[in-house]
Scaffold this motif. Structure first.
Motif, PDB file in Angstrom:
ATOM      1  N   SER A 142       0.858  -1.191   0.000  1.00 62.54           N
ATOM      2  CA  SER A 142       0.000   0.000   0.000  1.00 62.54           C
ATOM      3  C   SER A 142       0.887   1.231   0.000  1.00 62.54           C
ATOM      4  O   SER A 142       2.094   1.153   0.245  1.00 62.54           O
ATOM      5  N   PHE A 143       0.283   2.377  -0.250  1.00 61.29           N
ATOM      6  CA  PHE A 143       1.057   3.619  -0.236  1.00 61.29           C
ATOM      7  C   PHE A 143       1.626   3.883   1.162  1.00 61.29           C
ATOM      8  O   PHE A 143       2.712   4.440   1.301  1.00 61.29           O
ATOM      9  N   GLU A 144       0.881   3.467   2.189  1.00 60.87           N
ATOM     10  CA  GLU A 144       1.321   3.714   3.553  1.00 60.87           C
ATOM     11  C   GLU A 144       2.543   2.862   3.926  1.00 60.87           C
ATOM     12  O   GLU A 144       3.337   3.261   4.787  1.00 60.87           O
ATOM     13  N   THR A 145       2.672   1.686   3.307  1.00 57.89           N
ATOM     14  CA  THR A 145       3.792   0.796   3.656  1.00 57.89           C
ATOM     15  C   THR A 145       4.965   0.906   2.684  1.00 57.89           C
ATOM     16  O   THR A 145       5.965   0.209   2.841  1.00 57.89           O
ATOM     17  N   PHE A 146       4.836   1.763   1.682  1.00 57.76           N
ATOM     18  CA  PHE A 146       5.933   1.954   0.730  1.00 57.76           C
ATOM     19  C   PHE A 146       7.027   2.779   1.403  1.00 57.76           C
ATOM     20  O   PHE A 146       6.779   3.888   1.880  1.00 57.76           O
ATOM     21  N   SER A 147       8.250   2.242   1.456  1.00 55.53           N
ATOM     22  CA  SER A 147       9.338   2.916   2.160  1.00 55.53           C
ATOM     23  C   SER A 147      10.360   3.490   1.186  1.00 55.53           C
ATOM     24  O   SER A 147      10.899   2.779   0.333  1.00 55.53           O
ATOM     25  N   LEU A 148      10.635   4.772   1.348  1.00 54.26           N
ATOM     26  CA  LEU A 148      11.649   5.435   0.520  1.00 54.26           C
ATOM     27  C   LEU A 148      13.064   5.179   1.033  1.00 54.26           C
ATOM     28  O   LEU A 148      14.041   5.513   0.352  1.00 54.26           O
ATOM     29  N   SER A 149      13.174   4.583   2.211  1.00 52.91           N
ATOM     30  CA  SER A 149      14.492   4.390   2.817  1.00 52.91           C
ATOM     31  C   SER A 149      15.364   3.405   2.035  1.00 52.91           C
ATOM     32  O   SER A 149      16.586   3.375   2.224  1.00 52.91           O
ATOM     33  N   TRP A 150      14.736   2.606   1.159  1.00 54.67           N
ATOM     34  CA  TRP A 150      15.508   1.646   0.352  1.00 54.67           C
ATOM     35  C   TRP A 150      16.210   2.325  -0.823  1.00 54.67           C
ATOM     36  O   TRP A 150      17.012   1.694  -1.514  1.00 54.67           O
ATOM     37  N   TYR A 151      15.908   3.583  -1.047  1.00 53.65           N
ATOM     38  CA  TYR A 151      16.483   4.300  -2.183  1.00 53.65           C
ATOM     39  C   TYR A 151      17.541   5.281  -1.680  1.00 53.65           C
ATOM     40  O   TYR A 151      17.322   6.006  -0.708  1.00 53.65           O
ATOM     41  N   SER A 152      18.664   5.312  -2.361  1.00 57.62           N
ATOM     42  CA  SER A 152      19.773   6.186  -1.963  1.00 57.62           C
ATOM     43  C   SER A 152      19.382   7.658  -2.137  1.00 57.62           C
ATOM     44  O   SER A 152      18.701   8.027  -3.101  1.00 57.62           O
ATOM     45  N   ASP A 153      19.847   8.464  -1.173  1.00 55.53           N
ATOM     46  CA  ASP A 153      19.593   9.903  -1.305  1.00 55.53           C
ATOM     47  C   ASP A 153      20.815  10.628  -1.866  1.00 55.53           C
ATOM     48  O   ASP A 153      20.913  11.854  -1.813  1.00 55.53           O
ATOM     49  N   THR A 154      21.755   9.850  -2.425  1.00 61.43           N
ATOM     50  CA  THR A 154      22.952  10.435  -3.049  1.00 61.43           C
ATOM     51  C   THR A 154      22.607  10.952  -4.440  1.00 61.43           C
ATOM     52  O   THR A 154      22.044  10.231  -5.267  1.00 61.43           O
ATOM     53  N   TYR A 155      22.955  12.207  -4.675  1.00 61.90           N
ATOM     54  CA  TYR A 155      22.655  12.826  -5.967  1.00 61.90           C
ATOM     55  C   TYR A 155      23.419  12.113  -7.086  1.00 61.90           C
ATOM     56  O   TYR A 155      24.610  11.829  -6.962  1.00 61.90           O
ATOM     57  N   ASP A 156      22.707  11.803  -8.160  1.00 67.12           N
ATOM     58  CA  ASP A 156      23.324  11.152  -9.325  1.00 67.12           C
ATOM     59  C   ASP A 156      23.443  12.196 -10.434  1.00 67.12           C
ATOM     60  O   ASP A 156      22.444  12.589 -11.037  1.00 67.12           O
ATOM     61  N   PRO A 157      24.668  12.658 -10.738  1.00 65.99           N
ATOM     62  CA  PRO A 157      24.828  13.717 -11.753  1.00 65.99           C
ATOM     63  C   PRO A 157      24.378  13.284 -13.136  1.00 65.99           C
ATOM     64  O   PRO A 157      23.942  14.123 -13.935  1.00 65.99           O
ATOM     65  N   ALA A 158      24.457  11.980 -13.434  1.00 66.98           N
ATOM     66  CA  ALA A 158      24.035  11.502 -14.753  1.00 66.98           C
ATOM     67  C   ALA A 158      22.523  11.619 -14.916  1.00 66.98           C
ATOM     68  O   ALA A 158      22.016  11.828 -16.019  1.00 66.98           O
ATOM     69  N   LEU A 159      21.809  11.461 -13.785  1.00 66.93           N
ATOM     70  CA  LEU A 159      20.351  11.509 -13.825  1.00 66.93           C
ATOM     71  C   LEU A 159      19.803  12.865 -13.394  1.00 66.93           C
ATOM     72  O   LEU A 159      18.642  13.181 -13.647  1.00 66.93           O
ATOM     73  N   GLY A 160      20.625  13.633 -12.722  1.00 65.34           N
ATOM     74  CA  GLY A 160      20.199  14.960 -12.285  1.00 65.34           C
ATOM     75  C   GLY A 160      19.299  14.938 -11.064  1.00 65.34           C
ATOM     76  O   GLY A 160      18.656  15.947 -10.747  1.00 65.34           O
ATOM     77  N   ILE A 161      19.286  13.814 -10.336  1.00 73.34           N
ATOM     78  CA  ILE A 161      18.416  13.678  -9.170  1.00 73.34           C
ATOM     79  C   ILE A 161      18.873  12.452  -8.392  1.00 73.34           C
ATOM     80  O   ILE A 161      19.530  11.562  -8.939  1.00 73.34           O
ATOM     81  N   SER A 162      18.537  12.376  -7.116  1.00 70.56           N
ATOM     82  CA  SER A 162      18.857  11.171  -6.342  1.00 70.56           C
ATOM     83  C   SER A 162      17.740  10.147  -6.523  1.00 70.56           C
ATOM     84  O   SER A 162      16.587  10.515  -6.778  1.00 70.56           O
ATOM     85  N   PRO A 163      18.033   8.839  -6.398  1.00 69.77           N
ATOM     86  CA  PRO A 163      16.984   7.815  -6.503  1.00 69.77           C
ATOM     87  C   PRO A 163      15.845   8.053  -5.519  1.00 69.77           C
ATOM     88  O   PRO A 163      14.680   7.851  -5.858  1.00 69.77           O
ATOM     89  N   ARG A 164      16.182   8.501  -4.302  1.00 73.41           N
ATOM     90  CA  ARG A 164      15.126   8.699  -3.299  1.00 73.41           C
ATOM     91  C   ARG A 164      14.202   9.849  -3.685  1.00 73.41           C
ATOM     92  O   ARG A 164      12.965   9.739  -3.573  1.00 73.41           O
TER      93      ARG A 164
END
Length: 331
Positions: A142-164
């Protein structure tokens, strides 16, 4: 709003079973009241039969039934007053012997103005979620149990944004899509490597949209194309395959998972174009989920298919590390 005939039949069967149970409970309560006060049974019988008896008698004599009806009204008023008095003495409301529908809008018929009533839609939503739960974890995803903590908050210059940050944006888009779903919602393409949450968010969307009473079909691309093939070439008895194809093309929301894992044949190309084109023309939203990159759609499918998807679907790119692998590593 479209309804899956198979699911609607199951919903109506459960709806009828509950209505019958309510009627049986009501009749049991009536009987207990009559046992406590037998005069009430007599009054109910007199109120039920007197009208037809007096009118029939007047018509047989060829006389105007209206005077008899006036007499009946006086008689009935007296009986109704006696009934109210007896019920009050028992501490019961005056309508204790009257059966009231659970749904005042349709009178417990399930339909109102030729349309499925909201009471039956609730049964439909429950039955549909049972159907979806056979393939999706609607209880845990569910949306309530979806966790963003599994995604890195490190900025990716190739993508222009962090995965999180990217997934936070996608999560809000999917949540808004589900909560405001309508025939005008448009279609989504979820694209990215395995293990990044595409199926999880598809299940979360299906949970909310089906819970609101919209018809949702979820299946893998391979299984859907098999049903189209069975329908096309008559490879099974009965009309089960035809019904499945009709469900895919006619449901309010189609979620087609694992696009690109199927054997790509001329028939698959034709079936996918039929699905994409028909549903776009009829304004029936679709969610496609694939491990393929957007540019790979052009090499795997026809230019017409790739063009329609790129031009008409909102593209949501998933990226990051495989969450399933991370969970295994972290125990």
């Amino acid at each position: 709003m479209a309804y899956d005939g198979k699911i609607l039949r199951r919903a109506y069967q459960k709806f009828e079973e509950d209505r019958q149970q309510r009627q049986e409970r009501f009749q049991s309560r009536r009987e207990s009241i009559f046992l406590r006060q037998p005069r009430l049974r007599q009054i109910e019988g007199e109120l039920r039969t007197t009208m037809s008896r007096i009118i029939a008698s007047a018509l047989r004599r060829g006389t105007d039934p209206l005077p008899a009806v006036e007499v009946l009204k006086e008689e009935n008023l007296g009986l109704q007053e006696e009934k109210r008095r007896l019920l009050a003495q028992m501490g019961l409301p005056e309508d204790a012997l009257e059966e009231k529908p659970a749904c005042p809008l349709c009178g417990d018929s399930g339909y109102r103005g030729g349309q499925v009533c909201r009471c039956l839609r609730k049964y439909y939503a429950r039955e549909q979620q049972k159907e979806l739960s056979r393939m999706l974890d609607l209880g845990g995803q569910s949306f309530e149990t979806f966790s963003l903590s599994w995604y890195s908050d490190t900025y990716d210059p190739a993508l222009g944004i962090s995965p999180r940050k990217n997934m936070a944006r996608i999560l809000e888009i999917c949540r808004s899509y589900a909560e405001t779903f309508s025939q005008d919602s448009g279609s989504l393409l979820l694209t990215g490597d395995p293990g990044l949450g595409k199926t999880f968010l598809s299940a979360a969307i299906a949970r909310v949209v089906s819970g609101d009473g919209w018809s949702v079909v979820y299946d893998t691309a391979g299984r859907i194309f098999q049903r189209f093939e069975a329908q096309k070439f008559g490879r099974e008895e009965g009309d089960g395959a035809s019904a499945d194809v009709e469900r895919v093309l006619g449901c309010d929301l189609l979620i087609l998972d694992d696009l690109g894992t199927e054997m790509t044949t001329a028939f698959v190309q034709s079936a996918l174009y039929q699905i994409v084109n028909t549903r776009l023309l009829e304004k029936r939203p679709t969610i496609l989920s694939t491990n393929l990159k957007v540019e790979a759609l052009h090499s795997r499918y026809s230019p017409q298919i790739a063009s329609r998807i790129e031009g008409e679907y909102q593209i949501l790119p998933f990226f990051g590390e495989d969450i399933r692998r991370l969970k295994r590593e972290r125990g």
